[in-house]
Design an enzyme around this catalytic site. Structure first.
Site, PDB file in Angstrom:
ATOM      1  N   ARG A 176      79.358 -26.876  29.149  1.00 58.80           N
ATOM      2  CA  ARG A 176      78.781 -25.956  28.170  1.00 58.80           C
ATOM      3  C   ARG A 176      79.774 -25.497  27.105  1.00 58.80           C
ATOM      4  O   ARG A 176      79.366 -25.006  26.055  1.00 58.80           O
ATOM      5  CB  ARG A 176      78.178 -24.741  28.887  1.00 58.80           C
ATOM      6  CG  ARG A 176      76.981 -25.116  29.751  1.00 58.80           C
ATOM      7  CD  ARG A 176      76.221 -23.912  30.247  1.00 58.80           C
ATOM      8  NE  ARG A 176      75.069 -24.313  31.067  1.00 58.80           N
ATOM      9  CZ  ARG A 176      74.168 -23.469  31.542  1.00 58.80           C
ATOM     10  NH1 ARG A 176      74.277 -22.170  31.284  1.00 58.80           N
ATOM     11  NH2 ARG A 176      73.166 -23.898  32.280  1.00 58.80           N
ATOM     12  N   ASP A 207      67.323  -9.444  27.395  1.00 59.07           N
ATOM     13  CA  ASP A 207      68.245 -10.456  27.904  1.00 59.07           C
ATOM     14  C   ASP A 207      69.640 -10.087  27.430  1.00 59.07           C
ATOM     15  O   ASP A 207      69.794  -9.377  26.422  1.00 59.07           O
ATOM     16  CB  ASP A 207      67.861 -11.849  27.399  1.00 59.07           C
ATOM     17  CG  ASP A 207      68.454 -12.959  28.269  1.00 59.07           C
ATOM     18  OD1 ASP A 207      67.748 -13.423  29.192  1.00 59.07           O
ATOM     19  OD2 ASP A 207      69.622 -13.342  28.061  1.00 59.07           O
TER      20      ASP A 207
END
Length: 280
Positions: free
Chosen positions: A38, A139
């Site tokens: 990532r 979030d």
């Protein structure tokens, strides 16, 4: 010559410790491939040869924005519409009828790219129509919230949406949006998207009837689970419902919750509410 898969134990532990301190998420020792997979493009973007150099940059005052990006990349998880459908059926068949036409406040506490709160909104709109209901969707990642606010998704992500919901609440894209799907504005307008770290308490005194916290606790250790759920329960009204992912449980935690069925819990009603119900 090093490759983007090469990360030293020192750099790996620095990165995972930062993610744990900030977001409460545990990155296991076996997750080096996830971290490098990532982040390696970020090293290339900034011209860093090692993950130590990259982490030194994100730890500096100049790296504040990249620090946020790194956290986004390491804490974003896959989701889709109507994941674990039994929870949406329970919302429709059990929770909403018990509201008896009272306003419904729902908090989707780890909304990712928005498929879950939009799924909840479809159920509420279908059963409750235009009556008083709304959804808070939060979030830790600002990036996924930007996506969620658009309500636009790739068409292949719609497989689990019931046909009547697809017809009533979604529009297929044309032209440059070919192969995309958009949630209708009337539904999106009932959802408030907001950045929030579950390690922190909410600043205001909002009270919710239902809180969805699904497929997040699996990334937390026991002390963090305890802290996160305690934070949420401050915002859950007495008699309200907490819905976790199917593979999650609160076993071993010290919480005042009643198990309704696996992954579905209820906060005990207070004495005043009980007396009011008896009086009806």
């Amino acid at each position: 010559m090093s490759t983007h898969n090469d990360i030293s134990p020192f750099a790996f532990h620095k990165i995972r410790d930062y993610v744990y301190r900030t977001a409460g998420i545990v990155i296991g020792n076996d997750k080096t491939a996830l971290v490098t997979g990532r982040l390696w493009r970020r090293l290339e973007l900034y011209g860093h040869k090692t993950y130590e150099a990259y982490f030194a940059y994100v730890s500096s005052p100049e790296g504040a924005q990249e620090r946020s990006t790194m956290l986004d990349l390491l804490t974003t998880n896959e989701t889709y519409f109507f994941r674990e459908p039994a929870h949406f059926e329970f919302l429709r068949d059990q929770i909403i009828p018990q509201q008896r036409n009272k306003p419904m406040r729902v908090w989707c506490a780890a909304s990712s790219t928005g498929e879950e709160p939009h799924s909840i909104a479809m159920v509420l709109s279908d059963v409750m129509g235009k009556t008083d209901w709304d959804i808070l969707a939060t979030d830790i990642s600002g990036k996924v919230l930007e996506h969620a606010r658009t309500g636009v998704y790739r068409a292949e992500r719609i497989d689990h949406i019931p046909a009547n919901y697809l017809k009533n609440y979604c529009r297929r894209g044309i032209g440059e949006y070919e192969g995309m799907l958009a949630v209708v504005p009337s539904l999106r307008s009932r959802i408030r998207f907001e950045q929030h770290n579950l390690m922190h308490t909410r600043k205001n005194d909002e009270q919710f009837d239902v809180i969805f916290l699904r497929n997040v606790l699996i990334y937390f250790d026991q002390p963090t689970k305890q802290k996160v759920i305690e934070n949420l329960l401050q915002c859950l009204r007495p008699g309200g419902w907490l819905i976790l992912g199917h593979c999650e449980s609160i076993t071993g935690l010290n919480l005042k919750l009643t198990t309704i069925r696996p992954s579905i819990y209820r906060k005990p009603a207070d004495a005043v509410q009980v007396l009011q119900k008896l009086a009806v």
